[in-house]
Write a protein that holds these residues in place. Structure first.
Motif, PDB file in Angstrom:
ATOM      1  N   VAL A  47       0.844  -1.207   0.000  1.00 13.63           N
ATOM      2  CA  VAL A  47       0.000   0.000   0.000  1.00 13.63           C
ATOM      3  C   VAL A  47       0.869   1.244   0.000  1.00 13.63           C
ATOM      4  CG1 VAL A  47      -1.656   1.328   1.384  1.00 13.63           C
ATOM      5  CG2 VAL A  47      -1.998  -1.126   1.036  1.00 13.63           C
ATOM      6  N   LEU A  48       1.923   1.253   0.789  1.00  9.91           N
ATOM      7  CA  LEU A  48       2.826   2.407   0.836  1.00  9.91           C
ATOM      8  C   LEU A  48       3.488   2.639  -0.525  1.00  9.91           C
ATOM      9  CD1 LEU A  48       4.181   4.579   2.588  1.00  9.91           C
ATOM     10  CD2 LEU A  48       5.953   2.911   3.113  1.00  9.91           C
ATOM     11  N   LEU A  49       3.948   1.580  -1.150  1.00  9.88           N
ATOM     12  CA  LEU A  49       4.562   1.734  -2.469  1.00  9.88           C
ATOM     13  C   LEU A  49       3.559   2.225  -3.508  1.00  9.88           C
ATOM     14  CD1 LEU A  49       6.859  -1.425  -2.605  1.00  9.88           C
ATOM     15  CD2 LEU A  49       7.576   0.958  -2.482  1.00  9.88           C
ATOM     16  N   ALA A  50       2.326   1.743  -3.434  1.00  6.64           N
ATOM     17  CA  ALA A  50       1.296   2.210  -4.369  1.00  6.64           C
ATOM     18  C   ALA A  50       1.003   3.687  -4.163  1.00  6.64           C
ATOM     19  CB  ALA A  50       0.026   1.382  -4.201  1.00  6.64           C
ATOM     20  N   MET A  51       0.914   4.129  -2.911  1.00 11.52           N
ATOM     21  CA  MET A  51       0.660   5.550  -2.633  1.00 11.52           C
ATOM     22  C   MET A  51       1.819   6.413  -3.101  1.00 11.52           C
ATOM     23  SD  MET A  51      -1.157   5.313   1.113  1.00 11.52           S
ATOM     24  CE  MET A  51      -1.038   7.067   1.364  1.00 11.52           C
ATOM     25  N   VAL A  56       4.145  10.209  -7.155  1.00 15.27           N
ATOM     26  CA  VAL A  56       5.109  10.480  -8.227  1.00 15.27           C
ATOM     27  C   VAL A  56       4.376  10.755  -9.536  1.00 15.27           C
ATOM     28  CG1 VAL A  56       6.956   9.455  -9.634  1.00 15.27           C
ATOM     29  CG2 VAL A  56       7.001   9.241  -7.149  1.00 15.27           C
ATOM     30  N   ILE A  57       3.363   9.966  -9.857  1.00 12.47           N
ATOM     31  CA  ILE A  57       2.609  10.182 -11.097  1.00 12.47           C
ATOM     32  C   ILE A  57       1.885  11.527 -11.053  1.00 12.47           C
ATOM     33  CG2 ILE A  57       0.594   9.342 -12.395  1.00 12.47           C
ATOM     34  CD1 ILE A  57       1.488   6.493 -11.636  1.00 12.47           C
ATOM     35  N   ALA A  58       1.305  11.870  -9.901  1.00  9.26           N
ATOM     36  CA  ALA A  58       0.620  13.167  -9.796  1.00  9.26           C
ATOM     37  C   ALA A  58       1.617  14.316  -9.907  1.00  9.26           C
ATOM     38  CB  ALA A  58      -0.128  13.230  -8.446  1.00  9.26           C
TER      39      ALA A  58
END
Length: 62
Positions: A47-51, A56-58
């Motif tokens: 979950v932390l890596l996904a957030m 980064v994408i935003a």
């Protein structure tokens, strides 16, 4: 019912087999709570890596 004055088995001078410990208990499996904690840590890490990836994408889209 007659009283039994003579014991059914005569007492022996040898120690009882149940009193002598057979093998030492060794736990081969980890406790169940360990699996639960590892599962929670793995999920939390994903979950932390996904957030972080979403941040980064935003940041790149601005």
């Amino acid at each position: 019912m007659p009283d039994q004055t003579v014991p059914a088995t005569p007492p022996s001078s040898e120690p009882l087999a149940e009193a002598v410990p057979g093998r030492k208990y060794v736990e081969n499996k980890p406790p169940r709570g360990l699996y639960v904690r590892v599962f929670i840590y793995v999920i939390a890490t994903h979950v932390l890596l996904a957030m972080m990836s979403l941040v980064v994408i935003a940041a790149n889209n601005r």
